[in-house]
Motif scaffolding. Structure first.
Motif, PDB file in Angstrom:
ATOM      1  N   LEU A 152       6.946  28.912  56.920  1.00 46.95           N
ATOM      2  CA  LEU A 152       7.257  29.645  55.703  1.00 46.95           C
ATOM      3  C   LEU A 152       5.986  30.275  55.160  1.00 46.95           C
ATOM      4  O   LEU A 152       4.988  29.597  54.945  1.00 46.95           O
ATOM      5  CB  LEU A 152       7.872  28.709  54.663  1.00 46.95           C
ATOM      6  N   ASP A 153       6.014  31.582  54.959  1.00 48.29           N
ATOM      7  CA  ASP A 153       4.859  32.323  54.471  1.00 48.29           C
ATOM      8  C   ASP A 153       5.144  32.996  53.140  1.00 48.29           C
ATOM      9  O   ASP A 153       4.254  33.186  52.336  1.00 48.29           O
ATOM     10  CB  ASP A 153       4.455  33.378  55.507  1.00 48.29           C
ATOM     11  N   ALA A 154       6.402  33.367  52.921  1.00 55.44           N
ATOM     12  CA  ALA A 154       6.732  34.102  51.704  1.00 55.44           C
ATOM     13  C   ALA A 154       8.209  33.939  51.382  1.00 55.44           C
ATOM     14  O   ALA A 154       9.021  33.667  52.264  1.00 55.44           O
ATOM     15  CB  ALA A 154       6.402  35.582  51.879  1.00 55.44           C
ATOM     16  N   ILE A 155       8.523  34.123  50.115  1.00 59.32           N
ATOM     17  CA  ILE A 155       9.892  34.149  49.634  1.00 59.32           C
ATOM     18  C   ILE A 155      10.131  35.570  49.154  1.00 59.32           C
ATOM     19  O   ILE A 155       9.406  36.065  48.288  1.00 59.32           O
ATOM     20  CB  ILE A 155      10.095  33.153  48.477  1.00 59.32           C
ATOM     21  N   GLY A 156      11.097  36.238  49.743  1.00 57.75           N
ATOM     22  CA  GLY A 156      11.375  37.622  49.385  1.00 57.75           C
ATOM     23  C   GLY A 156      12.666  37.739  48.605  1.00 57.75           C
ATOM     24  O   GLY A 156      13.665  37.118  48.955  1.00 57.75           O
ATOM     25  N   MET A 157      12.627  38.530  47.536  1.00 54.08           N
ATOM     26  CA  MET A 157      13.805  38.749  46.717  1.00 54.08           C
ATOM     27  C   MET A 157      13.900  40.231  46.382  1.00 54.08           C
ATOM     28  O   MET A 157      12.882  40.920  46.325  1.00 54.08           O
ATOM     29  CB  MET A 157      13.721  37.914  45.438  1.00 54.08           C
ATOM     30  N   VAL A 158      15.124  40.697  46.163  1.00 57.84           N
ATOM     31  CA  VAL A 158      15.349  42.088  45.794  1.00 57.84           C
ATOM     32  C   VAL A 158      15.524  42.159  44.283  1.00 57.84           C
ATOM     33  O   VAL A 158      16.265  41.363  43.694  1.00 57.84           O
ATOM     34  CB  VAL A 158      16.592  42.664  46.505  1.00 57.84           C
ATOM     35  N   ALA A 159      14.824  43.099  43.667  1.00 61.24           N
ATOM     36  CA  ALA A 159      14.873  43.279  42.222  1.00 61.24           C
ATOM     37  C   ALA A 159      15.577  44.587  41.885  1.00 61.24           C
ATOM     38  O   ALA A 159      15.169  45.647  42.349  1.00 61.24           O
ATOM     39  CB  ALA A 159      13.453  43.294  41.649  1.00 61.24           C
ATOM     40  N   SER A 160      16.627  44.518  41.089  1.00 60.82           N
ATOM     41  CA  SER A 160      17.298  45.746  40.672  1.00 60.82           C
ATOM     42  C   SER A 160      16.462  46.479  39.625  1.00 60.82           C
ATOM     43  O   SER A 160      16.571  47.688  39.490  1.00 60.82           O
ATOM     44  CB  SER A 160      18.690  45.442  40.122  1.00 60.82           C
ATOM     45  N   ASP A 161      15.612  45.751  38.905  1.00 60.70           N
ATOM     46  CA  ASP A 161      14.718  46.330  37.900  1.00 60.70           C
ATOM     47  C   ASP A 161      13.381  45.612  38.055  1.00 60.70           C
ATOM     48  O   ASP A 161      13.210  44.483  37.588  1.00 60.70           O
ATOM     49  CB  ASP A 161      15.299  46.122  36.503  1.00 60.70           C
ATOM     50  N   MET A 162      12.444  46.253  38.739  1.00 62.65           N
ATOM     51  CA  MET A 162      11.162  45.612  39.051  1.00 62.65           C
ATOM     52  C   MET A 162      10.439  45.152  37.794  1.00 62.65           C
ATOM     53  O   MET A 162       9.923  44.037  37.738  1.00 62.65           O
ATOM     54  CB  MET A 162      10.271  46.553  39.867  1.00 62.65           C
ATOM     55  N   ALA A 163      10.400  45.988  36.773  1.00 61.94           N
ATOM     56  CA  ALA A 163       9.681  45.619  35.548  1.00 61.94           C
ATOM     57  C   ALA A 163      10.291  44.366  34.919  1.00 61.94           C
ATOM     58  O   ALA A 163       9.560  43.456  34.498  1.00 61.94           O
ATOM     59  CB  ALA A 163       9.683  46.776  34.555  1.00 61.94           C
ATOM     60  N   ALA A 164      11.610  44.292  34.870  1.00 64.03           N
ATOM     61  CA  ALA A 164      12.267  43.124  34.282  1.00 64.03           C
ATOM     62  C   ALA A 164      11.992  41.870  35.106  1.00 64.03           C
ATOM     63  O   ALA A 164      11.736  40.791  34.551  1.00 64.03           O
ATOM     64  CB  ALA A 164      13.771  43.374  34.177  1.00 64.03           C
TER      65      ALA A 164
END
Length: 150
Positions: free
Chosen positions: A22-34
């Motif tokens: 495990l090197d990273a946890i990736g998530m998708v953000a619908s609003d990056m700033a939030a």
């Protein structure tokens, strides 16, 4: 005659030993700033300006990274991408103690984030609560109860 044909090959076909880690946890953000704002409240050190980037990373203890990508970034290499309704990923964050679980939960809810599960003393020996990030992903807050560590 050998019975090796029954069990197939041992190990990867290319001959080396696989060592994924495990090197990273990736998530998708619908609003990056939030999303960056939410995770900064929890102590994740996103660099200045990350709010307006299509991809942002915060280094975690032990060398892991939390990576956020905008939906547009994901669609740039996976045009069929459709956002989920949350619940597809969760992070579990250990707090220094039960009082911190309560304090962090209350701070986030007061800031307008959805509290999914109010802090409670779980039967498995933890003070435990769940809040949602801006995309509906669960963030579990927990700390061992004093009786669980004695």
């Amino acid at each position: 005659m050998s019975d090796s044909f029954k069990t197939g090959r041992r190990g990867p076909a290319y001959g080396g030993r696989m060592t994924p880690r495990l090197d990273a946890i990736g998530m998708v953000a619908s609003d990056m700033a939030a999303s960056v704002t939410f995770y900064r409240r929890l102590g994740f050190a996103f660099p200045e300006g990350a709010e307006s980037l299509p991809h942002a990373e915060a280094e975690l203890p032990g060398g892991l990274r939390l990576m956020l990508d905008t939906e547009e970034t994901v669609r740039s290499f996976f045009p069929e991408y459709q956002p989920g309704k949350g619940g597809g990923a969760s992070l579990a964050l250990r707090c220094d103690g039960p009082a911190e679980v309560d304090a962090v939960y209350e701070e986030l809810v007061a800031a307008g984030y959805h509290g999914e599960l109010k802090p409670w003393d779980a039967v498995w020996g933890q003070r435990y609560a769940v809040v949602h990030d801006p995309d509906g992903n669960g963030v579990d807050l927990f700390a061992p109860l004093p009786s669980a560590t004695e």
